[in-house]
Design an enzyme around this catalytic site. Structure first.
Site, PDB file in Angstrom:
ATOM      1  CB  SER A   1      26.060  90.820  91.394  1.00  0.00           C
ATOM      2  OG  SER A   1      27.291  90.630  90.741  1.00  0.00           O
TER       3      SER A   1
ATOM      4  CE1 TYR B   1      25.561  85.847  93.631  1.00  0.00           C
ATOM      5  CE2 TYR B   1      27.024  86.996  91.899  1.00  0.00           C
ATOM      6  CZ  TYR B   1      26.205  87.084  93.016  1.00  0.00           C
ATOM      7  OH  TYR B   1      26.057  88.139  93.743  1.00  0.00           O
TER       8      TYR B   1
ATOM      9  CE  LYS C   1      22.790  88.361  93.266  1.00  0.00           C
ATOM     10  NZ  LYS C   1      21.726  88.913  94.309  1.00  0.00           N
TER      11      LYS C   1
END
Length: 226
Positions: free
Chosen positions: A137, A150, A154
């Site tokens: 991402s 998150y 990532k």
């Protein structure tokens, strides 16, 4: 055209589902998994053999092992393994994210990738070829507030993939690929209605699928946006 065997996780919706449809339309053999049994049933009814879809939680190492063994027994060794399944946290400062929610993200986003690598890559090594794509991402290369869990997973994918690329023998490749901004359910959690200005998963997959299929061992270790 050479038909490829593709294994992809997280096929119930979003990028995973869109890639499934693109790969099958291009004539390739696709094997996918999702935690949601309803999506698996729908895909299985729509796409019969040689394709297959199973209800598997990638965070469950035993379940991934069973799925991989089933595919090996059928002769389905991936030419392309796409670790796509992922979760995002509900927007909140890190200190307000419940421990269970944080653990759920790491279990799927990191443990899930490791579980699939552990179960699928040895057969790819034995065959001497294959490409492993771990979905990253923009938040695996930068950060924003309220998505710390998150971001952490990532960024972890970027490091995990780079190290994996150094471990692979000649003939194989591992890459971390960011899809950029795509109008998925996860993007809407982060950006709300403004996510609608981004390309749909279907539009993204139309251009991304050929790029994924074109990856070779020469791409080993790359971290790119596709």
């Amino acid at each position: 055209m050479t038909t490829k065997t593709i294994v992809i996780t997280g096929v119930s919706r979003g990028l995973g589902l869109a890639l499934v449809e693109e790969f099958i339309a291009a004539g390739h053999s696709v094997h996918g998994c999702s935690r949601g049994p309803e999506a698996v049933v729908a895909l299985s009814q729509k796409h019969s053999a040689p394709h297959s879809f199973r209800s598997v939680d990638v965070a469950d190492a035993a379940a991934v092992s069973q799925w991989a063994e089933e595919l090996r027994q059928s002769g389905a060794v991936p030419d392309l393994l796409i670790n796509n399944a992922a979760l995002i946290n509900q927007l909140a400062p890190l200190w307000e994210v419940p421990a269970a929610e944080f653990s759920a993200l790491t279990s799927v986003n990191l443990d899930g990738v490791a579980n699939c690598v552990r179960e699928f890559v040895p057969a790819m090594i034995d065959r001497g070829r294959g490409v492993i794509v771990n979905l990253s991402s923009g938040w695996g290369r930068s950060t924003s507030p309220q998505v710390a869990p998150y971001c952490a997973t990532k960024w972890g994918i970027e490091g995990l993939t780079s190290a994996l690329a150094q471990e692979l023998p000649p003939g194989l490749a591992a890459l971390a690929i960011s899809p950029g901004t795509v109008d998925t359910d996860m993007l809407r959690i982060a950006f709300g209605a403004s996510a609608g200005s981004s390309p749909s998963p279907e539009a993204w997959a139309q251009s991304a699928a050929p790029g994924l299929l074109a990856l070779t061992a020469a791409d080993n270790g790359r971290s790119i946006t596709l």
